[in-house]
Motif scaffolding. Structure first.
Motif, PDB file in Angstrom:
ATOM      1  N   MET A   1       0.851  -1.172   0.000  1.00 14.61           N
ATOM      2  CA  MET A   1       0.000   0.000   0.000  1.00 14.61           C
ATOM      3  C   MET A   1       0.893   1.231   0.000  1.00 14.61           C
ATOM      4  O   MET A   1       1.889   1.312   0.690  1.00 14.61           O
ATOM      5  N   ASN A   2       0.509   2.201  -0.787  1.00 23.20           N
ATOM      6  CA  ASN A   2       1.255   3.442  -0.907  1.00 23.20           C
ATOM      7  C   ASN A   2       0.299   4.592  -0.616  1.00 23.20           C
ATOM      8  O   ASN A   2      -0.742   4.697  -1.237  1.00 23.20           O
ATOM      9  N   GLY A   3       0.637   5.422   0.328  1.00 23.53           N
ATOM     10  CA  GLY A   3      -0.254   6.515   0.683  1.00 23.53           C
ATOM     11  C   GLY A   3       0.465   7.826   0.862  1.00 23.53           C
ATOM     12  O   GLY A   3       0.415   8.394   1.941  1.00 23.53           O
ATOM     13  N   PRO A   4       1.154   8.349  -0.172  1.00 20.07           N
ATOM     14  CA  PRO A   4       1.830   9.629  -0.008  1.00 20.07           C
ATOM     15  C   PRO A   4       0.824  10.764   0.123  1.00 20.07           C
ATOM     16  O   PRO A   4      -0.323  10.659  -0.308  1.00 20.07           O
ATOM     17  N   ALA A   5       1.270  11.820   0.728  1.00 16.64           N
ATOM     18  CA  ALA A   5       0.426  12.999   0.911  1.00 16.64           C
ATOM     19  C   ALA A   5       1.217  14.232   0.489  1.00 16.64           C
ATOM     20  O   ALA A   5       2.450  14.226   0.494  1.00 16.64           O
ATOM     21  N   LEU A   6       0.508  15.264   0.151  1.00 16.62           N
ATOM     22  CA  LEU A   6       1.126  16.525  -0.220  1.00 16.62           C
ATOM     23  C   LEU A   6       0.976  17.489   0.951  1.00 16.62           C
ATOM     24  O   LEU A   6      -0.132  17.798   1.377  1.00 16.62           O
ATOM     25  N   PHE A   7       2.101  17.919   1.500  1.00 15.95           N
ATOM     26  CA  PHE A   7       2.111  18.884   2.596  1.00 15.95           C
ATOM     27  C   PHE A   7       2.563  20.224   2.036  1.00 15.95           C
ATOM     28  O   PHE A   7       3.334  20.276   1.089  1.00 15.95           O
ATOM     29  N   TYR A   8       2.104  21.290   2.638  1.00 11.60           N
ATOM     30  CA  TYR A   8       2.552  22.601   2.188  1.00 11.60           C
ATOM     31  C   TYR A   8       2.775  23.512   3.389  1.00 11.60           C
ATOM     32  O   TYR A   8       2.214  23.318   4.457  1.00 11.60           O
ATOM     33  N   ASP A   9       3.599  24.512   3.187  1.00  7.19           N
ATOM     34  CA  ASP A   9       3.946  25.481   4.217  1.00  7.19           C
ATOM     35  C   ASP A   9       2.936  26.629   4.118  1.00  7.19           C
ATOM     36  O   ASP A   9       2.979  27.438   3.184  1.00  7.19           O
ATOM     37  N   LYS A  10       2.019  26.696   5.087  1.00  8.43           N
ATOM     38  CA  LYS A  10       0.956  27.701   5.042  1.00  8.43           C
ATOM     39  C   LYS A  10       1.516  29.118   4.986  1.00  8.43           C
ATOM     40  O   LYS A  10       1.015  29.959   4.233  1.00  8.43           O
ATOM     41  N   ALA A  11       2.558  29.389   5.753  1.00 11.50           N
ATOM     42  CA  ALA A  11       3.139  30.738   5.765  1.00 11.50           C
ATOM     43  C   ALA A  11       3.751  31.080   4.409  1.00 11.50           C
ATOM     44  O   ALA A  11       3.572  32.195   3.906  1.00 11.50           O
ATOM     45  N   ALA A  12       4.446  30.138   3.807  1.00 13.33           N
ATOM     46  CA  ALA A  12       5.056  30.379   2.491  1.00 13.33           C
ATOM     47  C   ALA A  12       3.982  30.589   1.431  1.00 13.33           C
ATOM     48  O   ALA A  12       4.133  31.440   0.546  1.00 13.33           O
ATOM     49  N   PHE A  13       2.903  29.829   1.516  1.00 12.04           N
ATOM     50  CA  PHE A  13       1.808  30.000   0.561  1.00 12.04           C
ATOM     51  C   PHE A  13       1.156  31.373   0.715  1.00 12.04           C
ATOM     52  O   PHE A  13       0.878  32.045  -0.273  1.00 12.04           O
ATOM     53  N   ARG A  14       0.916  31.780   1.968  1.00 12.14           N
ATOM     54  CA  ARG A  14       0.334  33.103   2.208  1.00 12.14           C
ATOM     55  C   ARG A  14       1.240  34.191   1.630  1.00 12.14           C
ATOM     56  O   ARG A  14       0.774  35.100   0.946  1.00 12.14           O
ATOM     57  N   LYS A  15       2.524  34.078   1.921  1.00  8.48           N
ATOM     58  CA  LYS A  15       3.496  35.073   1.457  1.00  8.48           C
ATOM     59  C   LYS A  15       3.519  35.163  -0.074  1.00  8.48           C
ATOM     60  O   LYS A  15       3.648  36.246  -0.634  1.00  8.48           O
ATOM     61  N   ALA A  16       3.380  34.003  -0.735  1.00  7.01           N
ATOM     62  CA  ALA A  16       3.407  33.967  -2.201  1.00  7.01           C
ATOM     63  C   ALA A  16       2.029  34.209  -2.817  1.00  7.01           C
ATOM     64  O   ALA A  16       1.890  34.241  -4.038  1.00  7.01           O
ATOM     65  N   GLY A  17       1.004  34.359  -1.977  1.00  3.95           N
ATOM     66  CA  GLY A  17      -0.344  34.581  -2.491  1.00  3.95           C
ATOM     67  C   GLY A  17      -0.950  33.351  -3.132  1.00  3.95           C
ATOM     68  O   GLY A  17      -1.721  33.457  -4.087  1.00  3.95           O
ATOM     69  N   LEU A  18      -0.598  32.180  -2.626  1.00  2.49           N
ATOM     70  CA  LEU A  18      -1.059  30.913  -3.211  1.00  2.49           C
ATOM     71  C   LEU A  18      -2.137  30.254  -2.369  1.00  2.49           C
ATOM     72  O   LEU A  18      -2.191  30.442  -1.154  1.00  2.49           O
ATOM     73  N   GLN A  19      -2.947  29.468  -3.032  1.00  4.11           N
ATOM     74  CA  GLN A  19      -3.909  28.582  -2.384  1.00  4.11           C
ATOM     75  C   GLN A  19      -3.426  27.156  -2.609  1.00  4.11           C
ATOM     76  O   GLN A  19      -2.725  26.883  -3.585  1.00  4.11           O
ATOM     77  N   PRO A  20      -3.801  26.214  -1.736  1.00  3.41           N
ATOM     78  CA  PRO A  20      -3.410  24.817  -1.963  1.00  3.41           C
ATOM     79  C   PRO A  20      -3.910  24.347  -3.335  1.00  3.41           C
ATOM     80  O   PRO A  20      -5.063  24.608  -3.694  1.00  3.41           O
ATOM     81  N   PRO A  21      -3.055  23.693  -4.122  1.00  4.15           N
ATOM     82  CA  PRO A  21      -3.465  23.264  -5.459  1.00  4.15           C
ATOM     83  C   PRO A  21      -4.487  22.130  -5.412  1.00  4.15           C
ATOM     84  O   PRO A  21      -4.441  21.276  -4.535  1.00  4.15           O
TER      85      PRO A  21
END
Length: 90
Positions: A1-21
């Motif tokens: 079984m393979n269960g990778p997940a995508l994590f993101y840095d909320k502060a970096a996303f805010r700073k770059a003006g990004l939303q989770p893809p």
């Protein structure tokens, strides 16, 4: 079984003006934005073992198949993955 997940840095996303893809296209755009110098928008496991190859399987989820790695969908998934490396996003 393979269960990778995508994590993101909320502060970096805010700073770059990004939303989770939510799509592969959005992931590509989000990965390119914070990339620069020694910072990369996306980190991928590239362990030179079977463990590393399983990190690629989710990218095949758009129609690719481990049983037909030469299919157009599988080639497209690999092209997408490697393009993230070639453009410096990963």
């Amino acid at each position: 079984m393979n269960g990778p997940a995508l994590f993101y840095d909320k502060a970096a996303f805010r700073k770059a003006g990004l939303q989770p893809p939510a799509t592969w296209k959005e992931l590509r755009q989000a990965a390119a934005k914070p990339t620069g110098g020694r910072s990369y928008g996306l980190a991928l496991s590239a362990v030179a073992t079977e463990e590393g190859s399983w990190q690629y399987v989710p990218f095949l989820g758009s129609g690719g198949d481990l049983e037909q790695l030469d299919s157009a969908e599988s080639v497209s998934a690999l092209t997408y993955w490697t393009s993230l490396l070639h453009d410096g996003s990963a």
